[in-house]
Write a protein that holds these residues in place. Structure first.
Motif, PDB file in Angstrom:
ATOM      1  N   LEU A 125       1.945 -22.731 -27.719  1.00 46.79           N
ATOM      2  CA  LEU A 125       0.845 -21.978 -27.118  1.00 46.79           C
ATOM      3  C   LEU A 125      -0.389 -22.014 -28.017  1.00 46.79           C
ATOM      4  CD1 LEU A 125       2.721 -18.857 -25.706  1.00 46.79           C
ATOM      5  CD2 LEU A 125       1.647 -20.698 -24.392  1.00 46.79           C
ATOM      6  N   TRP A 126      -0.188 -21.914 -29.322  1.00 45.71           N
ATOM      7  CA  TRP A 126      -1.306 -21.958 -30.258  1.00 45.71           C
ATOM      8  C   TRP A 126      -2.004 -23.321 -30.210  1.00 45.71           C
ATOM      9  CZ3 TRP A 126      -4.285 -18.749 -32.702  1.00 45.71           C
ATOM     10  CH2 TRP A 126      -5.106 -19.226 -33.720  1.00 45.71           C
ATOM     11  N   PRO A 137      -5.162 -13.315 -23.523  1.00 46.65           N
ATOM     12  CA  PRO A 137      -3.763 -13.091 -23.126  1.00 46.65           C
ATOM     13  C   PRO A 137      -2.790 -14.053 -23.814  1.00 46.65           C
ATOM     14  CG  PRO A 137      -5.182 -12.993 -21.213  1.00 46.65           C
ATOM     15  CD  PRO A 137      -6.040 -13.446 -22.359  1.00 46.65           C
ATOM     16  N   VAL A 138      -3.210 -15.300 -24.023  1.00 46.27           N
ATOM     17  CA  VAL A 138      -2.329 -16.269 -24.686  1.00 46.27           C
ATOM     18  C   VAL A 138      -2.051 -15.839 -26.117  1.00 46.27           C
ATOM     19  CG1 VAL A 138      -2.170 -18.651 -25.512  1.00 46.27           C
ATOM     20  CG2 VAL A 138      -3.055 -18.185 -23.237  1.00 46.27           C
ATOM     21  N   ARG A 139      -3.059 -15.354 -26.796  1.00 44.85           N
ATOM     22  CA  ARG A 139      -2.876 -14.917 -28.185  1.00 44.85           C
ATOM     23  C   ARG A 139      -2.025 -13.660 -28.271  1.00 44.85           C
ATOM     24  NH1 ARG A 139      -8.429 -16.436 -31.334  1.00 44.85           N
ATOM     25  NH2 ARG A 139      -8.394 -18.627 -30.746  1.00 44.85           N
ATOM     26  N   ASP A 186      -3.981 -23.521 -27.050  1.00 43.62           N
ATOM     27  CA  ASP A 186      -5.153 -22.662 -27.145  1.00 43.62           C
ATOM     28  C   ASP A 186      -6.240 -23.309 -28.007  1.00 43.62           C
ATOM     29  OD1 ASP A 186      -6.447 -20.030 -26.667  1.00 43.62           O
ATOM     30  OD2 ASP A 186      -6.257 -19.850 -28.856  1.00 43.62           O
ATOM     31  N   GLN A 187      -5.839 -23.932 -29.103  1.00 43.82           N
ATOM     32  CA  GLN A 187      -6.816 -24.578 -29.983  1.00 43.82           C
ATOM     33  C   GLN A 187      -7.464 -25.784 -29.306  1.00 43.82           C
ATOM     34  OE1 GLN A 187      -7.925 -23.394 -33.035  1.00 43.82           O
ATOM     35  NE2 GLN A 187      -6.809 -21.655 -32.184  1.00 43.82           N
ATOM     36  N   ARG A 188      -6.668 -26.561 -28.573  1.00 40.51           N
ATOM     37  CA  ARG A 188      -7.231 -27.702 -27.842  1.00 40.51           C
ATOM     38  C   ARG A 188      -8.219 -27.231 -26.784  1.00 40.51           C
ATOM     39  NH1 ARG A 188      -1.908 -29.733 -28.221  1.00 40.51           N
ATOM     40  NH2 ARG A 188      -1.460 -28.950 -26.147  1.00 40.51           N
ATOM     41  N   ALA A 189      -7.857 -26.178 -26.057  1.00 36.10           N
ATOM     42  CA  ALA A 189      -8.743 -25.646 -25.014  1.00 36.10           C
ATOM     43  C   ALA A 189     -10.016 -25.079 -25.632  1.00 36.10           C
ATOM     44  CB  ALA A 189      -8.023 -24.566 -24.211  1.00 36.10           C
ATOM     45  N   LEU A 217      11.382 -18.730 -30.093  1.00 37.24           N
ATOM     46  CA  LEU A 217      10.125 -17.994 -29.939  1.00 37.24           C
ATOM     47  C   LEU A 217       9.023 -18.563 -30.835  1.00 37.24           C
ATOM     48  CD1 LEU A 217      11.398 -14.311 -29.706  1.00 37.24           C
ATOM     49  CD2 LEU A 217      10.405 -15.699 -27.885  1.00 37.24           C
ATOM     50  N   THR A 218       9.395 -19.021 -32.030  1.00 29.91           N
ATOM     51  CA  THR A 218       8.409 -19.628 -32.918  1.00 29.91           C
ATOM     52  C   THR A 218       7.908 -20.944 -32.341  1.00 29.91           C
ATOM     53  OG1 THR A 218       9.448 -18.577 -34.834  1.00 29.91           O
ATOM     54  CG2 THR A 218       7.984 -20.436 -35.274  1.00 29.91           C
TER      55      THR A 218
END
Length: 92
Positions: free
Chosen positions: A71-72, A15-17, A75-78, A64-65
């Motif tokens: 968010l990216w 969902p994050v992606r 997500d990468q850390r997670a 937005l960027t």
């Protein structure tokens, strides 16, 4: 033992992606849909709608960027933390 190879670390749709993709896609859709803003009125401080709408999207696109980038990174850390937990904390 199974003869089927296990695939790990491939691209995963989360969902994050999906939110990241929408954040990056929204400005393109807004600017390519010219019929929605190809008009003069309403004017904003004397500037026709066509121009101030596009300039507003410069600011919106920046925001937005930034959101997509944050968010990216999260997500990468997670994903990295999950990878370490699955490996048992072993160094690669």
């Amino acid at each position: 033992m199974s003869d089927t190879p296990q695939v790990t670390g491939g691209p995963v749709v989360t969902p994050v992606r999906v939110v990241i993709a929408l954040c990056l896609l929204a400005p393109f859709v807004a600017m390519l849909w010219v019929g929605s803003y190809a008009k003069v009125d309403p004017r904003f401080i004397g500037i026709p709608f066509f121009y101030w709408y596009q300039m507003l999207w410069v600011l919106i696109s920046t925001a937005l960027t930034m959101v997509a980038y944050q968010l990216w990174q999260r997500d990468q850390r997670a994903r990295g933390a999950r990878g370490e937990a699955q490996d048992g904390g072993a160094e690669k």
